[in-house]
Design a protein around this motif. Sequence first.
Motif, PDB file in Angstrom:
ATOM      1  N   SER A 152      80.522  17.734  53.775  1.00  0.00           N
ATOM      2  CA  SER A 152      80.999  18.520  55.035  1.00  0.00           C
ATOM      3  C   SER A 152      81.506  19.844  54.543  1.00  0.00           C
ATOM      4  O   SER A 152      81.123  20.798  55.229  1.00  0.00           O
ATOM      5  CB  SER A 152      82.189  17.729  55.713  1.00  0.00           C
ATOM      6  OG  SER A 152      81.508  16.488  56.187  1.00  0.00           O
ATOM      7  N   VAL A 153      82.524  19.954  53.800  1.00  0.00           N
ATOM      8  CA  VAL A 153      82.941  21.375  53.481  1.00  0.00           C
ATOM      9  C   VAL A 153      81.824  22.126  52.733  1.00  0.00           C
ATOM     10  O   VAL A 153      81.789  23.356  53.232  1.00  0.00           O
ATOM     11  CB  VAL A 153      83.983  21.031  52.303  1.00  0.00           C
ATOM     12  CG1 VAL A 153      84.394  22.461  51.706  1.00  0.00           C
ATOM     13  CG2 VAL A 153      85.160  20.222  53.055  1.00  0.00           C
ATOM     14  N   ASP A 199      79.832  23.311  55.723  1.00  0.00           N
ATOM     15  CA  ASP A 199      80.325  24.186  56.610  1.00  0.00           C
ATOM     16  C   ASP A 199      80.492  25.655  55.886  1.00  0.00           C
ATOM     17  O   ASP A 199      80.442  26.654  56.671  1.00  0.00           O
ATOM     18  CB  ASP A 199      81.743  23.792  56.736  1.00  0.00           C
ATOM     19  CG  ASP A 199      82.011  22.301  57.651  1.00  0.00           C
ATOM     20  OD1 ASP A 199      80.769  22.216  58.437  1.00  0.00           O
ATOM     21  OD2 ASP A 199      82.850  21.926  57.795  1.00  0.00           O
ATOM     22  N   TRP A 200      80.405  25.619  54.605  1.00  0.00           N
ATOM     23  CA  TRP A 200      80.425  27.004  53.849  1.00  0.00           C
ATOM     24  C   TRP A 200      79.140  27.293  53.593  1.00  0.00           C
ATOM     25  O   TRP A 200      78.861  28.811  53.181  1.00  0.00           O
ATOM     26  CB  TRP A 200      81.150  26.710  52.556  1.00  0.00           C
ATOM     27  CG  TRP A 200      82.661  26.428  52.702  1.00  0.00           C
ATOM     28  CD1 TRP A 200      83.524  26.725  53.849  1.00  0.00           C
ATOM     29  CD2 TRP A 200      83.648  26.290  51.519  1.00  0.00           C
ATOM     30  NE1 TRP A 200      84.870  26.344  53.490  1.00  0.00           N
ATOM     31  CE2 TRP A 200      84.873  25.980  51.953  1.00  0.00           C
ATOM     32  CE3 TRP A 200      83.541  26.014  50.358  1.00  0.00           C
ATOM     33  CZ2 TRP A 200      85.959  25.821  51.376  1.00  0.00           C
ATOM     34  CZ3 TRP A 200      84.332  25.679  49.541  1.00  0.00           C
ATOM     35  CH2 TRP A 200      85.689  25.708  49.959  1.00  0.00           C
TER      36      TRP A 200
END
Length: 345
Positions: free
Chosen positions: A184-185, A188-189
Amino acid sequence: MSLTQGTPATTGAPAPAQAAAAVLPADGRRTGSRPGRARRGRKPASNARSSKTMFWLIAPFLVLVFLFSYLPLAGWATAFYDYKPALGLTGSEFVGLQWFEMLVSSPAQLQQLGQVLANTLAMSFLGFATSLLPVFFAMLLNEIRAPWFRNAVQTLTTLPNFISWVLVYLIAFSLFSTTGLVNSVLGDWGLITTPLKFLDTDQHVWLTMLLWSLWKGLGWGAIMYLAAITSIDPALYESARIDGANRFQLMRYITFPQLMPTYVVLLVLSIANMLNNGMEQFYVFQNAFNKEYIQVLDLYVYNIGITGNSLSMATALGMLKSLISVALLVAANAVAKRARGTSII
């Protein structure tokens, strides 16, 4: 000359003849206490009472070892029967060495067993390769001067040992699944467009299992070495400091060599357990993608006996594993005794 030939000594201590006369009565019979002989008479009785006390103290542990380590060996009899739980051992058919022959008679069975042994030995040798990490970790932890920081680090690194493998897998799933925190991180990045498969893959399975095992057991494995460090003679450090040794040299030339006997004993035990990787970690992490490379011998025995409902064949395989482990223990003990003079048998 007259003092030494005809008169008693003038030093205050009685002469030997006078001392004997003080003990012997006029009729020449020896009386009074004989402390030396009495002590020699009481010593065996005292040792016997001490030995009996020690025996009764360890007796409960001997009973537990017999109940949980030796009594279950009677179950090896099922390896020679076509065991049916509903019929019991007496109602099952005696088949002799049939299950042992089946382990090596089929090419497909041999190929599968070879892959299982490769997985087992790979995990064991990776464990041997990283077996010095707890030694270095204990040495570095011992060099921390602030007690609160040292205790905090030791507590935080020891706690994972008390977490079950089921909870460890839940943590791994929350972090590294396709919908986990890491993907997820990264998404998102903008670093990835499709989720990375950390768990649902057959790539680097051995290395992944090793890293999880190190995270869980590093702090716990260092405890024994920390205890061994406290038993090192402080005079060795003082002498080295007087000679100008710095902290790194103290660790290299005193602490590390003094820990080697403990390390050798633990290594011998690890070699004896080369075929015993346990099954909890590999059972919870196995899936359809990594089953070929994650199935170690203990998990294979479980899958044959419980999942495949072939208890007799699983018992035969477990029996062979135990006999090989005993042979490995004797061989490793002999090598350690010849190399360093340290052994456990």
